[in-house]
Design an enzyme around this catalytic site. Structure first.
Site, PDB file in Angstrom:
ATOM      1  N   HIS A  45       0.847  -1.186   0.000  1.00  0.00           N
ATOM      2  CA  HIS A  45       0.000   0.000   0.000  1.00  0.00           C
ATOM      3  C   HIS A  45       0.882   1.235   0.000  1.00  0.00           C
ATOM      4  O   HIS A  45       1.944   1.224   0.616  1.00  0.00           O
ATOM      5  CB  HIS A  45      -0.909   0.005   1.248  1.00  0.00           C
ATOM      6  CG  HIS A  45      -2.078   0.899   1.100  1.00  0.00           C
ATOM      7  ND1 HIS A  45      -2.006   2.242   1.354  1.00  0.00           N
ATOM      8  CD2 HIS A  45      -3.335   0.644   0.677  1.00  0.00           C
ATOM      9  CE1 HIS A  45      -3.193   2.775   1.114  1.00  0.00           C
ATOM     10  NE2 HIS A  45      -4.013   1.832   0.684  1.00  0.00           N
TER      11      HIS A  45
ATOM     12  N   ASP B 162      -7.896  -5.690   0.371  1.00  0.00           N
ATOM     13  CA  ASP B 162      -8.371  -6.521  -0.739  1.00  0.00           C
ATOM     14  C   ASP B 162      -7.934  -7.969  -0.643  1.00  0.00           C
ATOM     15  O   ASP B 162      -8.389  -8.807  -1.417  1.00  0.00           O
ATOM     16  CB  ASP B 162      -7.887  -5.934  -2.073  1.00  0.00           C
ATOM     17  CG  ASP B 162      -8.586  -4.631  -2.365  1.00  0.00           C
ATOM     18  OD1 ASP B 162      -9.781  -4.558  -2.093  1.00  0.00           O
ATOM     19  OD2 ASP B 162      -7.933  -3.690  -2.843  1.00  0.00           O
TER      20      ASP B 162
HETATM   21  N1  CMC Z   1       3.935  -7.504  -4.784  1.00  0.00           N
HETATM   22  C1  CMC Z   1       5.275  -7.493  -4.993  1.00  0.00           C
HETATM   23  N2  CMC Z   1       6.042  -6.414  -4.840  1.00  0.00           N
HETATM   24  C2  CMC Z   1       5.441  -5.294  -4.465  1.00  0.00           C
HETATM   25  C3  CMC Z   1       4.048  -5.228  -4.226  1.00  0.00           C
HETATM   26  C4  CMC Z   1       3.294  -6.400  -4.402  1.00  0.00           C
HETATM   27  N3  CMC Z   1       1.986  -6.398  -4.197  1.00  0.00           N
HETATM   28  N4  CMC Z   1       3.720  -3.972  -3.874  1.00  0.00           N
HETATM   29  C5  CMC Z   1       4.861  -3.270  -3.875  1.00  0.00           C
HETATM   30  N5  CMC Z   1       5.917  -4.068  -4.238  1.00  0.00           N
HETATM   31  C6  CMC Z   1       7.318  -3.682  -4.308  1.00  0.00           C
HETATM   32  C7  CMC Z   1       7.624  -2.844  -5.540  1.00  0.00           C
HETATM   33  O1  CMC Z   1       7.984  -3.635  -6.630  1.00  0.00           O
HETATM   34  C8  CMC Z   1       8.747  -1.981  -5.046  1.00  0.00           C
HETATM   35  O2  CMC Z   1       9.914  -2.759  -5.023  1.00  0.00           O
HETATM   36  P1  CMC Z   1      11.365  -2.079  -5.329  1.00  0.00           P
HETATM   37  O3  CMC Z   1      11.564  -1.077  -4.231  1.00  0.00           O
HETATM   38  O4  CMC Z   1      12.325  -3.210  -5.303  1.00  0.00           O
HETATM   39  O5  CMC Z   1      11.236  -1.442  -6.674  1.00  0.00           O
HETATM   40  C9  CMC Z   1       8.380  -1.712  -3.580  1.00  0.00           C
HETATM   41  O6  CMC Z   1       7.588  -2.839  -3.182  1.00  0.00           O
HETATM   42  C10 CMC Z   1       7.603  -0.423  -3.370  1.00  0.00           C
HETATM   43  O7  CMC Z   1       6.440  -0.486  -4.178  1.00  0.00           O
HETATM   44  P2  CMC Z   1       5.835   0.695  -5.037  1.00  0.00           P
HETATM   45  O8  CMC Z   1       5.247   0.129  -6.276  1.00  0.00           O
HETATM   46  O9  CMC Z   1       6.851   1.796  -5.156  1.00  0.00           O
HETATM   47  O10 CMC Z   1       4.689   1.175  -4.060  1.00  0.00           O
HETATM   48  P3  CMC Z   1       3.484   2.096  -4.451  1.00  0.00           P
HETATM   49  O11 CMC Z   1       3.183   2.868  -3.226  1.00  0.00           O
HETATM   50  O12 CMC Z   1       3.765   2.879  -5.683  1.00  0.00           O
HETATM   51  O13 CMC Z   1       2.329   1.049  -4.798  1.00  0.00           O
HETATM   52  C11 CMC Z   1       0.465  -0.371  -4.626  1.00  0.00           C
HETATM   53  C12 CMC Z   1       1.326   0.692  -3.927  1.00  0.00           C
HETATM   54  C13 CMC Z   1      -0.765  -0.637  -3.767  1.00  0.00           C
HETATM   55  C14 CMC Z   1       0.014   0.139  -5.995  1.00  0.00           C
HETATM   56  C15 CMC Z   1       1.322  -1.661  -4.773  1.00  0.00           C
HETATM   57  O14 CMC Z   1       1.722  -2.108  -3.506  1.00  0.00           O
HETATM   58  C16 CMC Z   1       0.561  -2.748  -5.519  1.00  0.00           C
HETATM   59  O15 CMC Z   1       0.523  -2.727  -6.747  1.00  0.00           O
HETATM   60  N6  CMC Z   1      -0.063  -3.728  -4.779  1.00  0.00           N
HETATM   61  C17 CMC Z   1      -0.845  -4.760  -5.409  1.00  0.00           C
HETATM   62  C18 CMC Z   1      -2.204  -4.189  -5.792  1.00  0.00           C
HETATM   63  C19 CMC Z   1      -3.099  -3.993  -4.606  1.00  0.00           C
HETATM   64  O16 CMC Z   1      -3.248  -4.869  -3.762  1.00  0.00           O
HETATM   65  N7  CMC Z   1      -3.732  -2.801  -4.558  1.00  0.00           N
HETATM   66  C20 CMC Z   1      -4.747  -2.493  -3.530  1.00  0.00           C
HETATM   67  C21 CMC Z   1      -4.361  -1.332  -2.685  1.00  0.00           C
HETATM   68  S1  CMC Z   1      -5.413  -1.216  -1.244  1.00  0.00           S
HETATM   69  C22 CMC Z   1      -6.980  -0.905  -1.860  1.00  0.00           C
HETATM   70  C23 CMC Z   1      -7.121   0.458  -2.355  1.00  0.00           C
HETATM   71  O17 CMC Z   1      -6.925   1.418  -1.600  1.00  0.00           O
HETATM   72  O18 CMC Z   1      -7.493   0.600  -3.542  1.00  0.00           O
END
Ligand code: CMC
Length: 436
Positions: free
Chosen positions: A313, A371
């Site tokens: 998140h 989720d």
């Molecule tokens: N699985 C694997 N790796 C992950 C995941 C995941 N679900 N989420 C983040 N990472 C990794 C990402 O690859 C990055 O790694 P590195 O630093 O090596 O590049 C690190 O963790 C930081 O992630 P980020 O993408 O910079 O984080 P963000 O804040 O931009 O993204 C997110 C947040 C929710 C989009 C992401 O965690 C994600 O895509 N999760 C899966 C989708 C999901 O469950 N979304 C629902 C969110 S809660 C409901 C809502 O509010 O809508």
């Protein structure tokens, strides 16, 4: 917001004079540096794709402490609201700033209940969609289309219009979501029955048919109500910011909420519950618990593009408090339905356990979000996977409206207009077609 005691100083290494920027404090949470005069004073913008460090507004509605895993609606912890209040009390709280007393609750419930029916024309509008249309495509259209049905509540600058459009949206979303479902499976629409609760009414519109009596199961009703509470608001997330940006142009509330629905659809946001359940199905198909190790390996491989859906998140760097409540709800629903041994639930729990011990997830502070378990609960209730995000939209509608109304009432509100760092071609002349 109040001015903090200190100021921020921005200095430059090229000899340009440094400037002082005011700092404001909220009631809790990080202070903010006020950069509104930055461009006029320096000719420079700030650069922050994805708003990683940018507060786009002040707000008094929802507060998240991502490190502590805390979520407050108007100051009340989500754990207390989920146990002591129902969804309509939560709606009242989000919209009006405090919990209703008994009379206010009764009046508000009656008001919402009186607006649950939609214009009969809506079903003809629906007929234009293919039967296999994704419910979120239908909902984006229907919610936007509401502005064509309720002309008396489309002026976003009129407080009475905002009030009645809020009630209409909260009251009619369950009806529209259920209609989208019934249309897809070819069953007759069920009209709302207003002596039922908000969640009970939705269950009946979803699962009853005109051929037989339908009895609402109180355990499922409570679970659904809790799902609604947990999804009701989440401060300045992507869809809420979309609603604010869209509404900032002065468009009508139905159009602004439709923009929120469209944004929520994406798998990184509301679509994650659908994606999380599909992910569990895939792992199960490939061999279930025995294949978790292999799956986690793919997730950790940067080139695979595979994510552990329902994990991670932008704000929570701790267990999402909604995920804990959702896991508990999941237990309750599966027990009620005699599905305690549900293999997907067992798989999800094992996946969670392994991920929470894995260095990749630990070091990145990736925890289950709301989720991760909500899809399992909804599937057990009988909600089809492609309707999960529609349920999320139904519940989030109140949060979007509360945030939109807060923005319109904010004296500092302006049309949202981000700037850019231009990296394209500088000015050039159009060559004759023979020379291109
Ligand atoms: N699985 C694997 N790796 C992950 C995941 C995941 N679900 N989420 C983040 N990472 C990794 C990402 O690859 C990055 O790694 P590195 O630093 O090596 O590049 C690190 O963790 C930081 O992630 P980020 O993408 O910079 O984080 P963000 O804040 O931009 O993204 C997110 C947040 C929710 C989009 C992401 O965690 C994600 O895509 N999760 C899966 C989708 C999901 O469950 N979304 C629902 C969110 S809660 C409901 C809502 O509010 O809508």
């Amino acid at each position: 917001m109040k001015l903090a005691d200190n100021k921020a100083t921005l200095s430059f290494s090229n000899g340009k004079p440094s400037i002082e920027l005011p700092v404001y404090s909220g009631n809790i949470g990080p202070d903010v540096i006020d950069i509104r005069k930055l461009y006029s004073q320096t000719g420079m913008f700030t650069y922050d794709p994805g708003f990683l460090s940018t507060a786009a507004t002040q707000s008094a509605i929802t507060y998240i402490d991502g490190d502590q895993g805390e979520l407050l609606y108007r100051g009340y912890p989500i754990e207390q609201l989920a146990v002591n209040c129902d969804f309509l009390e939560t709606c009242y709280l989000l919209l009006k700033g405090d919990l209703p007393n008994a009379t206010e609750k009764k009046d508000f419930t009656e008001l919402v209940t009186r607006h649950t029916m939609v214009n009969e024309q809506m079903q003809f509008f629906m007929r234009g969609f293919r039967r296999d249309a994704h419910p979120m495509a239908i909902l984006t259209g229907l919610v936007g289309g509401m502005s064509a049905f309720y002309h008396d509540s489309t002026d976003i600058n009129n407080p009475e219009h905002r009030e009645i459009s809020a009630i209409r949206l909260i009251a009619k979303l369950p009806t529209l979501v259920a209609m989208a479902y019934k249309y897809g499976i070819g069953q007759p629409y069920m009209y709302p029955q207003n002596d039922l609760s908000y969640a009970g009414n939705f269950l009946r519109m979803m699962f009853a048919t005109p051929c037989e009596e339908y009895k609402v199961n109180p355990v499922i009703e409570k679970a659904l109500d809790r799902i609604f509470i947990l999804h009701a608001d989440h401060e300045q997330n992507a869809s809420t910011s979309t609603v604010r940006l869209c509404g900032s142009s002065g468009t009508n509330p139905f159009a602004a909420i439709a923009a929120g629905v469209a944004c929520l659809w994406g798998p990184a946001h509301g679509g994650a519950n659908e994606a999380a359940l599909n992910m569990l199905y895939d792992i199960q198909k490939q061999g279930g618990v025995a294949k978790i190790g292999e799956f986690i390996k793919q997730v950790k491989d940067k080139n695979s593009n595979v994510k552990l859906m329902g994990f991670g998140h932008r704000v929570y760097k701790n267990y999402d408090p909604r995920a804990k409540l959702m896991q508990q709800t999941c237990n309750e629903v599966l027990t009620e339905l005699g599905l305690e041994k549900d293999p997907l639930f067992a798989l999800a729990k094992e996946l969670e356990k392994i991920a929470l011990e894995d260095e990749y997830f630990v070091s990145r502070k990736l925890y289950p979000n709301v989720d991760f378990y909500s899809g399992i609960v909804q599937r057990a209730i009988g909600i089809p996977v492609n309707l999960f995000t529609g349920i999320f939209a139904l519940a989030r509608t109140v949060g979007w409206i509360a945030q939109l109304n807060e923005m319109i009432g904010d004296p500092e509100y302006k049309i949202g207009r981000p700037r850019q760092l231009f990296t394209g071609a500088p000015r050039r002349d159009v060559p004759h077609i023979s020379k291109r």
